[in-house]
Design a protein around this motif. Structure first.
Motif, PDB file in Angstrom:
ATOM      1  N   GLY A 214      59.721 100.825  27.617  1.00 18.41           N
ATOM      2  CA  GLY A 214      58.769 101.115  28.187  1.00 18.41           C
ATOM      3  C   GLY A 214      58.767 102.202  29.461  1.00 18.41           C
ATOM      4  N   TRP A 215      58.038 102.390  30.413  1.00 18.96           N
ATOM      5  CA  TRP A 215      58.031 103.480  31.378  1.00 18.96           C
ATOM      6  C   TRP A 215      58.521 102.914  32.629  1.00 18.96           C
ATOM      7  CZ3 TRP A 215      56.089 108.319  30.356  1.00 18.96           C
ATOM      8  CH2 TRP A 215      55.208 108.120  29.437  1.00 18.96           C
ATOM      9  N   MET A 216      59.471 103.758  33.373  1.00 17.36           N
ATOM     10  CA  MET A 216      59.962 103.731  34.694  1.00 17.36           C
ATOM     11  C   MET A 216      58.950 104.494  35.548  1.00 17.36           C
ATOM     12  SD  MET A 216      61.955 104.777  37.306  1.00 17.36           S
ATOM     13  CE  MET A 216      62.543 106.562  36.771  1.00 17.36           C
ATOM     14  N   HIS A 217      58.392 103.545  36.571  1.00 14.76           N
ATOM     15  CA  HIS A 217      57.567 104.293  37.694  1.00 14.76           C
ATOM     16  C   HIS A 217      58.577 104.085  39.037  1.00 14.76           C
ATOM     17  CE1 HIS A 217      54.236 104.123  34.893  1.00 14.76           C
ATOM     18  NE2 HIS A 217      54.655 102.942  34.548  1.00 14.76           N
ATOM     19  N   CYS A 218      58.787 105.167  39.453  1.00 16.14           N
ATOM     20  CA  CYS A 218      59.437 105.065  40.803  1.00 16.14           C
ATOM     21  C   CYS A 218      59.151 104.355  41.721  1.00 16.14           C
ATOM     22  CB  CYS A 218      59.709 106.722  41.250  1.00 16.14           C
ATOM     23  SG  CYS A 218      58.190 107.698  41.770  1.00 16.14           S
ATOM     24  N   PHE A 219      57.775 104.402  41.664  1.00 14.34           N
ATOM     25  CA  PHE A 219      57.331 103.485  42.993  1.00 14.34           C
ATOM     26  C   PHE A 219      57.432 101.853  42.855  1.00 14.34           C
ATOM     27  CE2 PHE A 219      53.930 103.313  40.245  1.00 14.34           C
ATOM     28  CZ  PHE A 219      52.987 102.412  40.053  1.00 14.34           C
ATOM     29  N   GLN A 220      57.583 101.620  41.648  1.00 13.15           N
ATOM     30  CA  GLN A 220      57.869 100.112  41.473  1.00 13.15           C
ATOM     31  C   GLN A 220      59.516  99.589  41.537  1.00 13.15           C
ATOM     32  OE1 GLN A 220      56.329  99.654  37.324  1.00 13.15           O
ATOM     33  NE2 GLN A 220      54.472  99.039  38.165  1.00 13.15           N
ATOM     34  N   HIS A 221      60.209 100.608  41.323  1.00 16.30           N
ATOM     35  CA  HIS A 221      61.793 100.632  41.125  1.00 16.30           C
ATOM     36  C   HIS A 221      62.446 100.950  42.539  1.00 16.30           C
ATOM     37  CE1 HIS A 221      60.653 100.392  36.979  1.00 16.30           C
ATOM     38  NE2 HIS A 221      61.818  99.538  36.897  1.00 16.30           N
ATOM     39  N   PHE A 222      62.016 101.783  43.293  1.00 18.71           N
ATOM     40  CA  PHE A 222      62.381 102.184  44.755  1.00 18.71           C
ATOM     41  C   PHE A 222      61.742 102.442  45.848  1.00 18.71           C
ATOM     42  CE2 PHE A 222      64.170 104.537  40.693  1.00 18.71           C
ATOM     43  CZ  PHE A 222      65.412 103.990  40.691  1.00 18.71           C
ATOM     44  N   ALA A 223      62.272 102.192  47.011  1.00 19.39           N
ATOM     45  CA  ALA A 223      61.632 102.440  48.163  1.00 19.39           C
ATOM     46  C   ALA A 223      61.433 103.717  48.504  1.00 19.39           C
ATOM     47  CB  ALA A 223      62.430 101.549  49.257  1.00 19.39           C
ATOM     48  N   GLU A 224      60.281 104.129  49.213  1.00 21.30           N
ATOM     49  CA  GLU A 224      60.072 105.509  49.634  1.00 21.30           C
ATOM     50  C   GLU A 224      61.314 106.042  50.190  1.00 21.30           C
ATOM     51  OE1 GLU A 224      56.607 108.190  51.448  1.00 21.30           O
ATOM     52  OE2 GLU A 224      56.674 106.126  51.664  1.00 21.30           O
ATOM     53  N   ASP A 225      62.004 105.571  51.070  1.00 30.75           N
ATOM     54  CA  ASP A 225      63.130 106.214  51.872  1.00 30.75           C
ATOM     55  C   ASP A 225      64.241 106.595  50.680  1.00 30.75           C
ATOM     56  OD1 ASP A 225      62.116 106.063  54.158  1.00 30.75           O
ATOM     57  OD2 ASP A 225      63.209 104.156  54.898  1.00 30.75           O
ATOM     58  N   GLU A 226      64.409 105.623  49.741  1.00 27.31           N
ATOM     59  CA  GLU A 226      65.471 105.903  48.812  1.00 27.31           C
ATOM     60  C   GLU A 226      65.086 107.429  47.903  1.00 27.31           C
ATOM     61  OE1 GLU A 226      67.160 102.514  46.378  1.00 27.31           O
ATOM     62  OE2 GLU A 226      65.276 101.884  46.962  1.00 27.31           O
ATOM     63  N   ILE A 227      63.961 107.793  47.848  1.00 31.77           N
ATOM     64  CA  ILE A 227      63.642 109.059  47.233  1.00 31.77           C
ATOM     65  C   ILE A 227      63.442 110.260  48.275  1.00 31.77           C
ATOM     66  CG2 ILE A 227      61.630 110.223  45.895  1.00 31.77           C
ATOM     67  CD1 ILE A 227      63.247 107.654  44.516  1.00 31.77           C
ATOM     68  N   ILE A 228      62.853 110.186  49.339  1.00 33.87           N
ATOM     69  CA  ILE A 228      62.777 111.263  50.200  1.00 33.87           C
ATOM     70  C   ILE A 228      64.140 111.616  50.818  1.00 33.87           C
ATOM     71  CG2 ILE A 228      60.416 110.658  50.608  1.00 33.87           C
ATOM     72  CD1 ILE A 228      60.899 109.432  53.501  1.00 33.87           C
ATOM     73  N   GLN A 229      65.212 110.679  50.585  1.00 28.45           N
ATOM     74  CA  GLN A 229      66.235 111.246  51.544  1.00 28.45           C
ATOM     75  C   GLN A 229      67.183 111.990  50.560  1.00 28.45           C
ATOM     76  OE1 GLN A 229      68.235 107.668  53.010  1.00 28.45           O
ATOM     77  NE2 GLN A 229      68.745 107.063  50.633  1.00 28.45           N
ATOM     78  N   THR A 230      66.960 112.115  49.193  1.00 30.57           N
ATOM     79  CA  THR A 230      67.691 112.862  48.395  1.00 30.57           C
ATOM     80  C   THR A 230      67.734 114.216  48.430  1.00 30.57           C
ATOM     81  OG1 THR A 230      65.946 112.726  46.648  1.00 30.57           O
ATOM     82  CG2 THR A 230      67.510 110.971  46.748  1.00 30.57           C
ATOM     83  N   GLN A 231      68.569 115.041  48.056  1.00 30.50           N
ATOM     84  CA  GLN A 231      68.346 116.457  47.928  1.00 30.50           C
ATOM     85  C   GLN A 231      67.379 116.838  46.794  1.00 30.50           C
ATOM     86  OE1 GLN A 231      70.351 118.756  49.812  1.00 30.50           O
ATOM     87  NE2 GLN A 231      70.479 116.818  50.994  1.00 30.50           N
TER      88      GLN A 231
END
Length: 334
Positions: free
Chosen positions: A52-69
Motif C-alpha cells: 500500500g501507500w506510505m503517506h508522510c503525514f501518517q508516518h512522520f511528525a512535521e519536524d522530522e520532515i522540515i528539518q531535513t536538507q
C-alpha cells in the motif's frame, strides 16, 4: 529508484503544475547530491517491502520532515510539502518506487484520488520488471570501464554527483600515496578550494548535458589544478542511449596528469605543429604552470589585455576556443 547494494539513486521528475524549468533543474541537481540518508521517507521505503501507500503525514511528525536538507533545499523552494509513495518493485537488489508530491495549499492526496494509480500498478510492475536493468548499477555497462584497467595513467570513472564507480590500479596507487586527495564515502575529497572547483565542474557538466545533447569536446571537458604538479581532467561520457532511456545518466572519466614531475612544456613539438612566436611559447608554458592571465602579464611587464590578444592568436593557431581547452591540448604532449 535505489540500487540497494551500492546505494545508487536515480530519479525522473514529471510535474502537473507550472514550475520554472531553471528552478526545477537546480532542485534536481541538489537532490542528486544530497546524502541518501537525509530523507526519512526515502529511508522508510528502503527498509523492507511495503504494502500500500506510505503517506508522510501518517508516518512522520512535521519536524522530522522540515528539518531535513531535502525539504529545505529541494522541496520548500518548489512549495512542495506532502508525499504519498508506493513501492513498485522491491527485492535484494533494487527498490523502485512511485511518489506524488503536493503543496501545503493542495494538501494530501486522498485514497480515492490515488485509486486509479493503484489499479495501474500491475501493468507498471510488469514494465518495470522488464526494464529493471536500467536502475541497477553495473561496472560492466559503463562506457570504458574495461578499457581503463589496461591504461597506465591514473583514471577513475565517476558519476555526476561525484560518486566513484571504478578506479584503475594506477589511480588506486596514486590515492594511497597522495596527501592531496582522499576518498570518503565513495567520493574524492580535496582541499577547500579544489573541492569547490570540483563540485562546480560537476554541476556545469551536468547542466551542459541536460541543455545540449550535441556537445563539442570543449563543452564536455573540464580541467582543474589540484596543485602545481597534479591536474585532473573530467570528460563527460555521454552515450546516445542516455538521452533515450529513463534512469540512465552519463558518467565522467576522471584522469590525473603530471604526477611524477612538473609538466614540461614541449617547445619543439609546439613549434612544429603551431609555429608559435617566442612570446606565445612563454604564455603556453606559464599556463601549464597554472599561472593566471594577470600573473603572466606581470611576469612580462605588459597589460593583461595584451596577454589576451596573444591568447587569441594562440587559440586561432591551435583551433581551440578557451584556456581550459588549450591546456588540455598542450597536456597531450607532456
Amino acid at each position: 529508484a535505489v540500487d540497494l547494494e551500492v546505494q545508487a539513486l536515480s530519479f525522473s521528475v514529471h510535474h502537473g503544475v507550472d514550475f520554472d524549468e531553471h528552478q526545477l533543474e537546480q532542485a534536481a541537481l541538489k537532490q542528486i547530491r544530497l546524502d541518501i540518508n537525509d530523507d526519512p521517507r526515502l529511508n522508510k521505503m528502503l527498509l523492507a517491502p511495503m504494502q500500500g501507500w506510505m503517506h508522510c503525514f501518517q508516518h512522520f511528525a512535521e519536524d522530522e520532515i522540515i528539518q531535513t536538507q531535502v525539504y529545505q533545499q529541494v522541496l520548500e523552494p518548489l512549495n512542495l510539502r506532502f508525499c504519498s509513495a508506493i513501492q513498485i518493485l522491491y527485492d535484494h537488489k533494487v527498490c523502485i518506487m512511485l511518489s506524488f508530491l503536493t503543496s501545503t495549499e493542495r494538501g494530501v492526496l486522498s485514497c480515492s484520488e490515488l485509486q486509479p494509480i493503484y489499479e495501474l500498478l500491475p501493468i507498471l510492475k510488469q514494465k518495470i520488471q522488464q526494464y529493471r536493468h536500467h536502475f541497477e548499477y553495473s561496472t560492466m555497462t559503463l562506457l570504458g570501464s574495461q578499457l581503463i584497467q589496461k591504461m597506465n595513467q591514473p583514471i577513475a570513472i565517476i558519476n555526476l554527483n561525484g560518486d566513484i564507480l571504478e578506479l584503475n590500479t594506477e589511480a588506486k596507487q596514486l590515492l594511497e600515496n597522495s596527501k592531496l586527495i582522499q576518498i570518503k564515502q565513495r567520493r574524492f575529497v580535496f582541499n577547500d578550494s579544489s573541492q569547490q572547483q570540483f563540485e562546480l565542474n560537476l554541476i556545469e557538466l551536468e547542466r551542459q548535458h541536460k541543455r545540449h545533447h550535441d556537445l563539442s569536446y570543449a563543452e564536455r571537458s573540464k580541467i582543474m589544478m589540484v596543485d602545481d604538479h597534479l591536474f585532473l581532467t573530467l570528460d563527460l561520457l555521454s552515450p546516445e542511449k542516455t538521452h533515450k532511456i529513463f534512469g540512465l545518466r552519463p558518467v565522467l572519466l576522471a584522469t590525473f596528469s603530471g604526477l611524477k614531475h612538473k609538466p614540461k612544456y614541449q617547445r619543439e613539438i609546439c613549434t612544429q605543429l603551431f609555429m608559435f612566436t617566442p612570446v606565445e611559447h612563454k604564455i603556453c608554458e606559464q599556463l601549464l604552470e597554472g599561472k593566471t592571465t594577470k600573473e603572466i602579464a606581470l611576469s612580462h611587464d605588459i597589460q593583461a589585455d595584451t596577454v589576451k590578444k596573444h591568447l587569441q592568436a594562440i587559440f586561432k593557431k591551435t583551433k581551440t576556443h578557451r584556456q581550459s581547452e588549450l591546456i588540455q591540448l598542450l597536456m597531450q604532449f607532456l
